[in-house]
Design a protein around this motif. Structure first.
Motif, PDB file in Angstrom:
ATOM      1  N   VAL A   1       1.006  -1.270   0.044  1.00  0.00           N
ATOM      2  CA  VAL A   1      -0.042  -0.076   0.036  1.00  0.00           C
ATOM      3  C   VAL A   1       0.974   1.194   0.107  1.00  0.00           C
ATOM      4  CG1 VAL A   1      -2.073  -0.989   1.247  1.00  0.00           C
ATOM      5  CG2 VAL A   1      -0.293  -0.063   2.503  1.00  0.00           C
ATOM      6  N   ASP A   2       0.440   2.238  -0.644  1.00  0.00           N
ATOM      7  CA  ASP A   2       1.224   3.497  -0.797  1.00  0.00           C
ATOM      8  C   ASP A   2       0.986   4.326   0.470  1.00  0.00           C
ATOM      9  OD1 ASP A   2      -1.083   4.995  -1.487  1.00  0.00           O
ATOM     10  OD2 ASP A   2      -0.489   4.723  -3.524  1.00  0.00           O
TER      11      ASP A   2
ATOM     12  N   TYR B   1      -3.953   4.307 -15.009  1.00  0.00           N
ATOM     13  CA  TYR B   1      -4.342   3.404 -13.912  1.00  0.00           C
ATOM     14  C   TYR B   1      -5.253   4.320 -12.964  1.00  0.00           C
ATOM     15  CZ  TYR B   1      -0.925   0.539 -15.688  1.00  0.00           C
ATOM     16  OH  TYR B   1       0.077  -0.381 -16.640  1.00  0.00           O
ATOM     17  N   GLN B   2      -6.115   3.622 -12.225  1.00  0.00           N
ATOM     18  CA  GLN B   2      -6.919   4.324 -11.155  1.00  0.00           C
ATOM     19  C   GLN B   2      -6.185   4.442  -9.768  1.00  0.00           C
ATOM     20  OE1 GLN B   2      -9.530   6.487 -11.985  1.00  0.00           O
ATOM     21  NE2 GLN B   2      -8.652   5.969 -13.795  1.00  0.00           N
ATOM     22  N   ALA B   3      -6.364   5.279  -8.940  1.00  0.00           N
ATOM     23  CA  ALA B   3      -5.649   5.272  -7.692  1.00  0.00           C
ATOM     24  C   ALA B   3      -5.687   3.766  -7.016  1.00  0.00           C
ATOM     25  CB  ALA B   3      -5.908   6.425  -6.766  1.00  0.00           C
ATOM     26  N   ASP B   4      -6.547   3.016  -7.042  1.00  0.00           N
ATOM     27  CA  ASP B   4      -6.580   1.878  -6.413  1.00  0.00           C
ATOM     28  C   ASP B   4      -6.254   0.539  -7.074  1.00  0.00           C
ATOM     29  OD1 ASP B   4      -7.117   2.675  -3.672  1.00  0.00           O
ATOM     30  OD2 ASP B   4      -9.071   3.006  -4.283  1.00  0.00           O
TER      31      ASP B   4
ATOM     32  N   GLU C   1      -2.099  -2.053 -10.342  1.00  0.00           N
ATOM     33  CA  GLU C   1      -0.759  -1.598 -11.285  1.00  0.00           C
ATOM     34  C   GLU C   1      -0.155  -0.207 -10.837  1.00  0.00           C
ATOM     35  OE1 GLU C   1      -3.718  -2.542 -12.465  1.00  0.00           O
ATOM     36  OE2 GLU C   1      -3.370  -3.993 -14.353  1.00  0.00           O
ATOM     37  N   MET C   2      -1.131   0.549 -10.304  1.00  0.00           N
ATOM     38  CA  MET C   2      -0.456   1.957  -9.844  1.00  0.00           C
ATOM     39  C   MET C   2       0.473   1.760  -8.732  1.00  0.00           C
ATOM     40  SD  MET C   2      -0.945   5.065 -10.507  1.00  0.00           S
ATOM     41  CE  MET C   2      -2.260   6.168 -10.878  1.00  0.00           C
TER      42      MET C   2
END
Lengths: 96, 260, 134, 153
Positions: B104-105, B230-233, B236-237
């Protein structure tokens, strides 16, 4: 949620010329931009800034839409006496 | 509103520790985006009293102490003073989350904290609040070397991220590596191509006239190649974020940075 | 994104050696329109290339200068290099300006459309052919 | 006053010489809207080149945030000080950028800020002194166009 960063030396000798730097969070929407549908995005800017030193105005600015978002202003004042510096930003939509 | 506030001036620590591994750019050639900027933009970043990203840190300080959620708890109620408890933390993100069994970022960690411990709703992607808390936390790692990707459980995710970095996408059919590994010493029209070492996020970008996370920056880049971002969740992001941070391992965090 | 025509199907063309001998549209392009396409940043040429465009302050340096391209290549060769440069060199960063297959994750605004229309390709070919000075 | 294409270095030399010679101030090259905005400030007074130093990066990376500093040579005493500083631009929709009111309490006739510039152009700064005189400097700035922007979507 409006925030301001103000930097002034905490102490100065009498007669010193001190630099004051201010940053105010604000989008500074110019009033010259359009949405995708062509509607004008209404102007929303800070128009006036002032700095008073123990009640005496030592610097004032009139701001136009060319000011960058989150306006930055740096200027000087002579340290004459201990006291309070008061900063005021005022603008569109009752911003003050 | 009249506010009166002072903040301390903190010099930028520029360390040059080179011990990268996966990087395609030779370790001794790695550079921060800071070094590609004009002197005036560098000065804007290195002076905390002139760095507009410090407004976000200031907001973050307020939010840190604000109670939220059904638990009616503030970040500070568990973590105390952020300057102590968050020191060096951002240098390890994206990090492995045991419950989710994936990386997780930093923004996802903040939102997991809100959901799990404050019983509050997650903050919106790229919202002022989320970037403010991110800026506050990342600020506490300034000058510390990036450590992300060291956890062995992250290895497959780093590898996936590297694969994405090398993969051509979009109408222009370009991979990240085509610019940021192969052409970082050149100029795309008037703009310097940097090395994709995300040392300063969240950043204040002059083009945005505001704050944004690494995810926002990656979306900009993908739109530049005319790819679907890519979306935030999307998994790949975070894999891409993780690969980028791991190739910058050992470089100094300079958050919150200013970029053109 | 304006400019690129919306085409569900691209016009067919025949590759001979390293060239497309025939005009995609069957007509000759307009060099003046071609120049305006090349210097328009929306069409991306100047992001990577430089060329004899004194009025354009910001030109890229990722790719060779367009100056002299009309002396280096025939119109037929220029046409293939614009249409599908990857056919000649799979590793090139030069996009295929008239191709819609073999791409991944193309954004909604651009999906199913070539970067340039057949007419625009012919205009650019006609313009590049005039650039004879190195 | 420099030639329209004078470099910054040339300009600084010309400006310091002009301060002695009090060269009259040509406005021929300016857009009408900018001339009008300046007229509103100086009210017909003569504007001379000199005393003002205008620091603007010759090449800026993004026109949204251009750092500028105007400093005016002045003893900043009650009898002899800067009253106000004004910045104008040629190519934005509005020629006025900002008006700054200083005075003897400032100690230094200087202001720094950040402005938006739509395009490459020449900026003008004008200072009003306590004796009623107006002084000016110009600065050429080249604005880099962003290579990839989010508006491209």
């Amino acid at each position: 949620m409006a925030s301001a960063l103000i930097n002034v030396p905490a102490t100065a000798k009498h007669g010193d010329i001190v630099e004051i730097k201010t940053l105010m969070s604000h989008i500074m929407e110019t009033g010259f931009r359009h949405t995708e549908t062509g509607a004008v995005v209404p102007r929303n800017i800070i128009t006036d800034f002032s700095c008073r030193y123990n009640g005496v105005e030592v610097f004032r600015a009139e701001l136009f839409p060319a000011f960058s978002a989150n306006p930055f202003l740096a200027f000087f004042t002579v340290a004459t006496e201990s006291g309070t510096l008061e900063f005021r930003w005022a603008g569109d939509n009752g911003f003050s | 509103m009249t506010m009166w506030r002072m903040i301390g001036v903190v010099g930028l620590v520029v360390a040059s520790i080179a011990r990268g591994d996966a990087a395609e750019i030779a370790p001794d050639q790695r550079r921060s985006g800071l070094s590609f900027m004009a002197p005036e933009t560098q000065a804007m970043q290195s002076d905390d009293t002139a760095n507009p990203a410090m407004l976000a840190v200031l907001d973050g300080e307020m939010l840190w102490k604000q109670k939220a959620g059904a638990a009616n708890r503030a970040c500070a109620d568990c973590h105390g003073d952020a300057t102590a408890s968050m020191h060096g933390v951002a240098a390890n993100y994206p990090a492995y989350d045991d419950l989710l069994a994936r990386p997780v970022d930093l923004e996802q960690r903040i939102n997991l904290c809100r959901v799990r411990h404050q019983q509050a709703s997650p903050l919106a992607d790229e919202s002022r609040e989320l970037n403010a808390l991110g800026a506050l936390v990342a600020r506490q790692s300034r000058g510390t070397p990036i450590e992300a990707g060291g956890d062995v459980r992250l290895a497959p995710f780093v590898a996936n991220g590297k694969g994405l970095f090398m993969r051509r996408q979009g109408q222009l059919n370009l991979a990240c590596a085509n610019c940021h590994d192969d052409n970082w010493d050149r100029r795309l029209a008037g703009s310097a191509i940097t090395q994709a070492h995300p040392t300063g996020y969240p950043i204040y970008r002059l083009e945005w006239q505001g704050m944004g996370s690494l995810k926002r920056r990656l979306r900009s880049c993908m739109l530049g190649t005319r790819a679907a971002p890519y979306q935030a969740d999307d998994p790949e992001m975070v894999e891409l974020e993780l690969y980028l941070m791991s190739r910058a391992r050992g470089m100094s965090i300079e958050a919150p940075a200013v970029r053109p | 994104m304006s400019g690129a025509a919306c085409c569900d199907e691209l016009l067919p063309y025949e590759v001979v050696d390293d060239a497309i001998p025939a005009s995609l549209t069957g007509a000759a392009g307009d060099p003046a329109r071609g120049r305006s396409i090349v210097v328009n940043r929306q069409f991306t040429c100047l992001l990577c290339h430089s060329g004899p465009f004194a009025e354009q302050r910001f030109q890229g340096d990722l790719a060779p200068s367009l100056a002299g391209s009309g002396a280096r290549w025939s119109e037929a060769q220029l046409r293939l290099r614009l249409v599908d440069a990857a056919r000649l060199n799979a590793a090139t960063i030069m996009p295929s300006y008239y191709r819609i297959d073999g791409q991944q994750r193309v954004g909604d605004a651009w999906r199913g459309k070539p970067i340039l229309s057949a007419e625009q390709i012919e205009d650019v070919v006609a313009y590049l052919a005039t650039l004879r000075e190195p | 006053m420099p030639e329209p294409h004078a470099t910054r270095r040339q300009f600084l030399v010309v400006a310091s010489a002009a301060a002695l010679l009090a060269v009259p101030w040509p406005t021929l090259a300016m857009p009408d809207a900018m001339k009008a905005a300046i007229r509103d400030v100086v009210k017909g007074a003569v504007v001379r080149v000199g005393k003002v130093k205008f620091d603007v990066p010759p090449l800026v990376e993004n026109g949204n945030t251009v750092p500028v500093t105007v400093s005016v040579t002045s003893p900043m005493t009650d009898a002899d000080h800067v009253v106000s500083i004004h910045i104008f631009n040629e190519k934005n929709p509005q020629p006025n950028v900002g008006n700054f009111y200083v005075g003897p309490r400032a100690g230094r006739g200087q202001v720094a800020t950040r402005i938006r510039l739509a395009d490459t152009q020449t900026l003008t700064a004008i200072a009003k002194l306590s004796d009623g005189s107006f002084w000016s400097a110009t600065a050429d700035v080249v604005v880099t166009l962003a290579a990839c922007t989010e508006e491209a979507s």
